[in-house]
Scaffold this motif. Structure first.
Motif, PDB file in Angstrom:
ATOM      1  N   ASN A  94       0.847  -1.195   0.000  1.00 41.41           N
ATOM      2  CA  ASN A  94       0.000   0.000   0.000  1.00 41.41           C
ATOM      3  C   ASN A  94       0.887   1.251   0.000  1.00 41.41           C
ATOM      4  O   ASN A  94       2.102   1.163   0.139  1.00 41.41           O
ATOM      5  N   SER A  95       0.290   2.406  -0.154  1.00 46.84           N
ATOM      6  CA  SER A  95       1.035   3.664  -0.306  1.00 46.84           C
ATOM      7  C   SER A  95       2.003   3.945   0.830  1.00 46.84           C
ATOM      8  O   SER A  95       3.150   4.324   0.604  1.00 46.84           O
ATOM      9  N   ILE A  96       1.557   3.764   2.057  1.00 47.21           N
ATOM     10  CA  ILE A  96       2.408   4.040   3.209  1.00 47.21           C
ATOM     11  C   ILE A  96       3.560   3.052   3.266  1.00 47.21           C
ATOM     12  O   ILE A  96       4.707   3.423   3.519  1.00 47.21           O
ATOM     13  N   GLU A  97       3.263   1.784   3.010  1.00 47.51           N
ATOM     14  CA  GLU A  97       4.312   0.764   3.030  1.00 47.51           C
ATOM     15  C   GLU A  97       5.370   1.046   1.964  1.00 47.51           C
ATOM     16  O   GLU A  97       6.567   0.925   2.227  1.00 47.51           O
ATOM     17  N   LYS A  98       4.926   1.457   0.780  1.00 43.14           N
ATOM     18  CA  LYS A  98       5.865   1.801  -0.294  1.00 43.14           C
ATOM     19  C   LYS A  98       6.790   2.928   0.152  1.00 43.14           C
ATOM     20  O   LYS A  98       7.995   2.894  -0.076  1.00 43.14           O
ATOM     21  N   SER A  99       6.209   3.924   0.759  1.00 45.33           N
ATOM     22  CA  SER A  99       7.000   5.069   1.206  1.00 45.33           C
ATOM     23  C   SER A  99       8.010   4.680   2.263  1.00 45.33           C
ATOM     24  O   SER A  99       9.177   5.070   2.199  1.00 45.33           O
ATOM     25  N   ILE A 100       7.564   3.923   3.238  1.00 42.63           N
ATOM     26  CA  ILE A 100       8.455   3.544   4.332  1.00 42.63           C
ATOM     27  C   ILE A 100       9.619   2.712   3.816  1.00 42.63           C
ATOM     28  O   ILE A 100      10.775   2.991   4.141  1.00 42.63           O
ATOM     29  N   ILE A 101       9.346   1.708   3.002  1.00 43.65           N
ATOM     30  CA  ILE A 101      10.425   0.840   2.532  1.00 43.65           C
ATOM     31  C   ILE A 101      11.352   1.589   1.579  1.00 43.65           C
ATOM     32  O   ILE A 101      12.567   1.409   1.608  1.00 43.65           O
ATOM     33  N   SER A 130       8.944   4.633  16.659  1.00 43.82           N
ATOM     34  CA  SER A 130       8.725   3.226  17.019  1.00 43.82           C
ATOM     35  C   SER A 130       7.753   2.566  16.042  1.00 43.82           C
ATOM     36  O   SER A 130       7.908   1.390  15.700  1.00 43.82           O
ATOM     37  N   ASN A 131       6.778   3.329  15.574  1.00 41.02           N
ATOM     38  CA  ASN A 131       5.832   2.802  14.592  1.00 41.02           C
ATOM     39  C   ASN A 131       6.537   2.515  13.259  1.00 41.02           C
ATOM     40  O   ASN A 131       6.191   1.570  12.566  1.00 41.02           O
ATOM     41  N   VAL A 132       7.541   3.318  12.921  1.00 40.03           N
ATOM     42  CA  VAL A 132       8.333   3.064  11.710  1.00 40.03           C
ATOM     43  C   VAL A 132       8.982   1.693  11.823  1.00 40.03           C
ATOM     44  O   VAL A 132       8.937   0.887  10.881  1.00 40.03           O
ATOM     45  N   GLY A 133       9.593   1.413  12.976  1.00 43.41           N
ATOM     46  CA  GLY A 133      10.247   0.120  13.180  1.00 43.41           C
ATOM     47  C   GLY A 133       9.276  -1.045  13.067  1.00 43.41           C
ATOM     48  O   GLY A 133       9.572  -2.055  12.415  1.00 43.41           O
ATOM     49  N   VAL A 134       8.116  -0.902  13.667  1.00 43.62           N
ATOM     50  CA  VAL A 134       7.093  -1.958  13.624  1.00 43.62           C
ATOM     51  C   VAL A 134       6.649  -2.176  12.180  1.00 43.62           C
ATOM     52  O   VAL A 134       6.593  -3.317  11.695  1.00 43.62           O
TER      53      VAL A 134
END
Length: 154
Positions: free
Chosen positions: A110-117, A138-142
């Protein structure tokens, strides 16, 4: 100002290409999005205050532009005449064939996952990713752990 902008785009254009590749499936749409992102960066450049790294600021604008344009039902035609010709993308600006599999896999996120990775792969810190995405460190790490597990399973 123009020369400084061009230099900044030169130094960070790979992240713009990655955003385009992740959020658009075909070359024509990727090129359109690339131009729109550079246009939005050019419009916003005078407002950049240097409170974050230029790459972080550019990624935030690239991501927001990709998401906004994705959600628009009717895409308006923008006049890109003021963008330096150098940044009108061509097929030469695309990724190598061996990266295609990676992008196809990442497009399933999804969009957020794409951005984070993407930010993680670009070696942004958890703090910088949190700032761009608008979540806690901490949410980034999770989320990164969940994304990695999700990708392993695919």
């Amino acid at each position: 100002m123009r020369e400084k902008f061009i230099k900044s785009i030169d130094e960070h254009q790979k992240i713009i290409f990655k955003v385009c590749k992740l959020y658009r499936n075909n070359l024509e749409d990727q090129e359109d999005l690339f131009q729109e992102i550079v246009y939005q960066l050019w419009k916003s450049y005078p407002k950049f205050k240097g409170k974050s790294r230029i790459g972080t600021w550019m990624y935030r604008i690239a991501f927001n532009t990709a998401i906004v344009r994705f959600r628009k039902k009717k895409i308006s035609v923008t006049n890109y005449d003021n963008i330096p010709e150098k940044f009108h993308p061509t097929s030469e600006n695309t990724y190598l064939e061996n990266e295609e599999g990676i992008f196809k896999l990442l497009q399933k996120l999804n969009s957020i996952e794409k951005s984070i990775i993407t930010l993680h792969l670009e070696e942004y810190t958890y703090k910088e990713i949190a700032s761009i995405i608008g979540i806690s460190e901490s949410n980034v790490g999770v989320k990164l752990n969940r994304i990695k597990n999700k990708l392993k399973n695919k």
